[in-house]
Design a protein around this motif. Structure first.
Motif, PDB file in Angstrom:
ATOM      1  N   PRO A 107     -11.724  -7.396 -11.325  1.00 53.33           N
ATOM      2  CA  PRO A 107     -11.759  -5.930 -11.287  1.00 53.33           C
ATOM      3  C   PRO A 107     -10.351  -5.348 -11.416  1.00 53.33           C
ATOM      4  O   PRO A 107      -9.384  -5.941 -10.940  1.00 53.33           O
ATOM      5  CB  PRO A 107     -12.367  -5.622  -9.912  1.00 53.33           C
ATOM      6  CG  PRO A 107     -13.132  -6.850  -9.544  1.00 53.33           C
ATOM      7  CD  PRO A 107     -12.347  -7.995 -10.115  1.00 53.33           C
ATOM      8  N   ALA A 108     -10.256  -4.222 -12.072  1.00 53.79           N
ATOM      9  CA  ALA A 108      -8.968  -3.532 -12.161  1.00 53.79           C
ATOM     10  C   ALA A 108      -8.590  -2.977 -10.782  1.00 53.79           C
ATOM     11  O   ALA A 108      -9.449  -2.756  -9.929  1.00 53.79           O
ATOM     12  CB  ALA A 108      -9.052  -2.396 -13.175  1.00 53.79           C
ATOM     13  N   THR A 109      -7.307  -2.785 -10.578  1.00 52.26           N
ATOM     14  CA  THR A 109      -6.824  -2.207  -9.322  1.00 52.26           C
ATOM     15  C   THR A 109      -7.463  -0.832  -9.124  1.00 52.26           C
ATOM     16  O   THR A 109      -7.456  -0.001 -10.029  1.00 52.26           O
ATOM     17  CB  THR A 109      -5.302  -2.054  -9.354  1.00 52.26           C
ATOM     18  OG1 THR A 109      -4.715  -3.334  -9.616  1.00 52.26           O
ATOM     19  CG2 THR A 109      -4.775  -1.513  -8.036  1.00 52.26           C
ATOM     20  N   SER A 110      -8.013  -0.609  -7.945  1.00 56.49           N
ATOM     21  CA  SER A 110      -8.689   0.666  -7.680  1.00 56.49           C
ATOM     22  C   SER A 110      -7.703   1.715  -7.201  1.00 56.49           C
ATOM     23  O   SER A 110      -6.583   1.406  -6.760  1.00 56.49           O
ATOM     24  CB  SER A 110      -9.771   0.473  -6.620  1.00 56.49           C
ATOM     25  OG  SER A 110      -9.188   0.207  -5.352  1.00 56.49           O
ATOM     26  N   LEU A 111      -8.126   2.962  -7.254  1.00 52.35           N
ATOM     27  CA  LEU A 111      -7.312   4.058  -6.725  1.00 52.35           C
ATOM     28  C   LEU A 111      -7.014   3.840  -5.253  1.00 52.35           C
ATOM     29  O   LEU A 111      -5.871   4.016  -4.806  1.00 52.35           O
ATOM     30  CB  LEU A 111      -8.038   5.387  -6.920  1.00 52.35           C
ATOM     31  CG  LEU A 111      -7.376   6.612  -6.279  1.00 52.35           C
ATOM     32  CD1 LEU A 111      -6.014   6.885  -6.896  1.00 52.35           C
ATOM     33  CD2 LEU A 111      -8.287   7.837  -6.400  1.00 52.35           C
ATOM     34  N   ALA A 112      -8.025   3.445  -4.485  1.00 58.40           N
ATOM     35  CA  ALA A 112      -7.831   3.232  -3.053  1.00 58.40           C
ATOM     36  C   ALA A 112      -6.775   2.163  -2.790  1.00 58.40           C
ATOM     37  O   ALA A 112      -5.903   2.339  -1.932  1.00 58.40           O
ATOM     38  CB  ALA A 112      -9.151   2.851  -2.395  1.00 58.40           C
ATOM     39  N   GLU A 113      -6.844   1.065  -3.534  1.00 59.17           N
ATOM     40  CA  GLU A 113      -5.853  -0.010  -3.366  1.00 59.17           C
ATOM     41  C   GLU A 113      -4.455   0.492  -3.684  1.00 59.17           C
ATOM     42  O   GLU A 113      -3.490   0.210  -2.955  1.00 59.17           O
ATOM     43  CB  GLU A 113      -6.195  -1.185  -4.283  1.00 59.17           C
ATOM     44  CG  GLU A 113      -7.442  -1.954  -3.911  1.00 59.17           C
ATOM     45  CD  GLU A 113      -7.789  -3.004  -4.946  1.00 59.17           C
ATOM     46  OE1 GLU A 113      -7.957  -4.176  -4.563  1.00 59.17           O
ATOM     47  OE2 GLU A 113      -7.897  -2.657  -6.134  1.00 59.17           O
ATOM     48  N   ALA A 114      -4.332   1.229  -4.778  1.00 62.51           N
ATOM     49  CA  ALA A 114      -3.023   1.709  -5.201  1.00 62.51           C
ATOM     50  C   ALA A 114      -2.437   2.698  -4.195  1.00 62.51           C
ATOM     51  O   ALA A 114      -1.246   2.638  -3.869  1.00 62.51           O
ATOM     52  CB  ALA A 114      -3.131   2.360  -6.576  1.00 62.51           C
ATOM     53  N   VAL A 115      -3.269   3.600  -3.691  1.00 63.46           N
ATOM     54  CA  VAL A 115      -2.784   4.602  -2.740  1.00 63.46           C
ATOM     55  C   VAL A 115      -2.392   3.941  -1.422  1.00 63.46           C
ATOM     56  O   VAL A 115      -1.341   4.269  -0.842  1.00 63.46           O
ATOM     57  CB  VAL A 115      -3.857   5.697  -2.519  1.00 63.46           C
ATOM     58  CG1 VAL A 115      -3.455   6.588  -1.345  1.00 63.46           C
ATOM     59  CG2 VAL A 115      -4.025   6.533  -3.779  1.00 63.46           C
ATOM     60  N   ARG A 116      -3.210   3.000  -0.952  1.00 64.78           N
ATOM     61  CA  ARG A 116      -2.867   2.296   0.302  1.00 64.78           C
ATOM     62  C   ARG A 116      -1.570   1.535   0.166  1.00 64.78           C
ATOM     63  O   ARG A 116      -0.731   1.551   1.066  1.00 64.78           O
ATOM     64  CB  ARG A 116      -4.011   1.363   0.703  1.00 64.78           C
ATOM     65  CG  ARG A 116      -5.231   2.068   1.281  1.00 64.78           C
ATOM     66  CD  ARG A 116      -6.116   1.090   2.018  1.00 64.78           C
ATOM     67  NE  ARG A 116      -6.608   0.015   1.160  1.00 64.78           N
ATOM     68  CZ  ARG A 116      -7.771   0.054   0.503  1.00 64.78           C
ATOM     69  NH1 ARG A 116      -8.549   1.136   0.599  1.00 64.78           N
ATOM     70  NH2 ARG A 116      -8.148  -0.957  -0.260  1.00 64.78           N
ATOM     71  N   SER A 117      -1.376   0.875  -0.979  1.00 64.94           N
ATOM     72  CA  SER A 117      -0.153   0.115  -1.198  1.00 64.94           C
ATOM     73  C   SER A 117       1.055   1.038  -1.250  1.00 64.94           C
ATOM     74  O   SER A 117       2.107   0.759  -0.654  1.00 64.94           O
ATOM     75  CB  SER A 117      -0.264  -0.672  -2.513  1.00 64.94           C
ATOM     76  OG  SER A 117       0.931  -1.364  -2.784  1.00 64.94           O
ATOM     77  N   ALA A 118       0.914   2.166  -1.955  1.00 67.51           N
ATOM     78  CA  ALA A 118       2.018   3.116  -2.052  1.00 67.51           C
ATOM     79  C   ALA A 118       2.332   3.732  -0.695  1.00 67.51           C
ATOM     80  O   ALA A 118       3.504   3.965  -0.356  1.00 67.51           O
ATOM     81  CB  ALA A 118       1.681   4.201  -3.064  1.00 67.51           C
ATOM     82  N   THR A 119       1.301   4.007   0.078  1.00 66.56           N
ATOM     83  CA  THR A 119       1.491   4.584   1.409  1.00 66.56           C
ATOM     84  C   THR A 119       2.232   3.618   2.324  1.00 66.56           C
ATOM     85  O   THR A 119       3.139   4.000   3.074  1.00 66.56           O
ATOM     86  CB  THR A 119       0.133   4.949   2.032  1.00 66.56           C
ATOM     87  OG1 THR A 119      -0.533   5.889   1.185  1.00 66.56           O
ATOM     88  CG2 THR A 119       0.318   5.563   3.404  1.00 66.56           C
ATOM     89  N   ALA A 120       1.870   2.338   2.231  1.00 67.00           N
ATOM     90  CA  ALA A 120       2.484   1.324   3.093  1.00 67.00           C
ATOM     91  C   ALA A 120       3.958   1.136   2.780  1.00 67.00           C
ATOM     92  O   ALA A 120       4.759   0.800   3.661  1.00 67.00           O
ATOM     93  CB  ALA A 120       1.748   0.004   2.936  1.00 67.00           C
ATOM     94  N   SER A 121       4.336   1.344   1.515  1.00 70.48           N
ATOM     95  CA  SER A 121       5.727   1.119   1.133  1.00 70.48           C
ATOM     96  C   SER A 121       6.545   2.397   1.087  1.00 70.48           C
ATOM     97  O   SER A 121       7.747   2.363   0.783  1.00 70.48           O
ATOM     98  CB  SER A 121       5.784   0.438  -0.253  1.00 70.48           C
ATOM     99  OG  SER A 121       5.143   1.232  -1.232  1.00 70.48           O
ATOM    100  N   ALA A 122       5.902   3.523   1.383  1.00 66.51           N
ATOM    101  CA  ALA A 122       6.614   4.816   1.321  1.00 66.51           C
ATOM    102  C   ALA A 122       7.616   4.939   2.461  1.00 66.51           C
ATOM    103  O   ALA A 122       7.416   4.396   3.537  1.00 66.51           O
ATOM    104  CB  ALA A 122       5.619   5.957   1.377  1.00 66.51           C
TER     105      ALA A 122
END
Length: 287
Positions: free
Chosen positions: A272-287
């Motif tokens: 599966p392609a990276t989902s919006l939820a995965e991308a947002v959670r990852s960005a939030t964690a590294s912000a």
């Protein structure tokens, strides 16, 4: 087999080189090119060939493509100059007799009416007329177009745009890079067209809701007339011409121009392609 990656100093290009290495393509068979080759020193240290290439310098393009069997032409970043830059690479690839030229185009290039698509459409025409074997990688938006803006989104408490309730099939740069690498190592790709996008298209309101859920902050989406949105972008420093293109691209989303339902991306990357939820959670964690 020699595989040349143009624009390898950029984020997408770097991901493609990494993906080819992960697929066990011998490092010496990969040629990473770019204007600032010092940015490719880490690849050179791993055995990847590194060559200077400037799309505006035909001699450097011809030199970088010497011995190439396959070439990935990553579209240039200089809007308004890209057609001639791409033509230079296509002509050099033809002269070299490459067996495949892959080009990163835009989703639904044959039907879209987005201003940003015009140079991609013209490049596709040049490819067809050149007679070089080619494959089109028609990418939708990057998830990073949104997640990279997370600090500003949180500071402003919302997202503005002109996309209405249109859905965009965004995926991560890494996903698109893995797809490109899969095509480059496969056989019989000449003439194929891949419409590439994420599995779960989303609206801007859904993007705002996802950011709210990940951060615990109330983030809203404000839909604006395109002219007003372009003015807002220009007001925060975006060059006026590019602000107009960005606003027009949002109108394209509203029309469904960046909606992809082929499943080509998922098929090429084998997951599966990276989902919006995965991308947002990852960005939030590294912000």
């Amino acid at each position: 087999m020699s595989i040349v990656i143009t624009g390898a100093t950029g984020q997408l290009g770097r991901h493609v080189v990494e993906s080819l290495l992960e697929r066990n393509v011998p490092a010496q068979d990969i040629v990473a090119t770019g204007r600032s080759i010092e940015k490719l020193a880490d690849f050179a240290a791993r055995g990847v060939q590194v060559k200077a290439m400037d799309y505006t310098d035909p001699a450097s393009v011809a030199e970088a493509l010497k011995g190439a069997q396959k070439v990935l032409l990553i579209s240039g970043s200089e809007v308004g100059q890209r057609v001639e830059q791409h033509r230079t690479v296509i002509e050099a690839a033809k002269a070299e007799g490459v067996e495949l030229l892959a080009y990163t185009s835009i989703a639904n290039a044959d039907t879209t009416t987005m201003k940003l698509a015009v140079e991609h459409q013209e490049t596709e025409t040049i490819l067809r007329e050149a007679g070089v074997p080619f494959v089109l990688l028609r990418n939708s938006w990057y998830l990073e177009n949104y997640t990279d803006q997370l600090p500003g989104t949180l500071a402003q408490g919302g997202i503005a745009g002109s996309a209405g309730e249109g859905r965009v099939s965004a995926a991560s740069r890494a996903d698109y890079a893995h797809a490109a690498a899969a095509v480059l190592v496969a056989e019989d790709q000449g003439g194929k067209i891949y419409e590439l996008g994420g599995d779960e298209p989303f609206t801007m309101a859904e993007l705002a809701a996802e950011i709210s859920a990940a951060t615990g902050r109330e983030i809203s989406y404000q839909d604006l007339p395109a002219q007003e949105y372009a003015g807002m972008l220009a007001g925060v420093g975006v060059p006026e011409a590019f602000a107009d293109i960005l606003a027009d691209s949002d109108l394209g989303i509203a029309r469904g121009n960046l909606l992809v339902s082929t499943g080509d991306l998922r098929t090429l990357i084998g997951r599966p392609a990276t989902s919006l939820a995965e991308a947002v959670r990852s960005a939030t964690a590294s912000a």
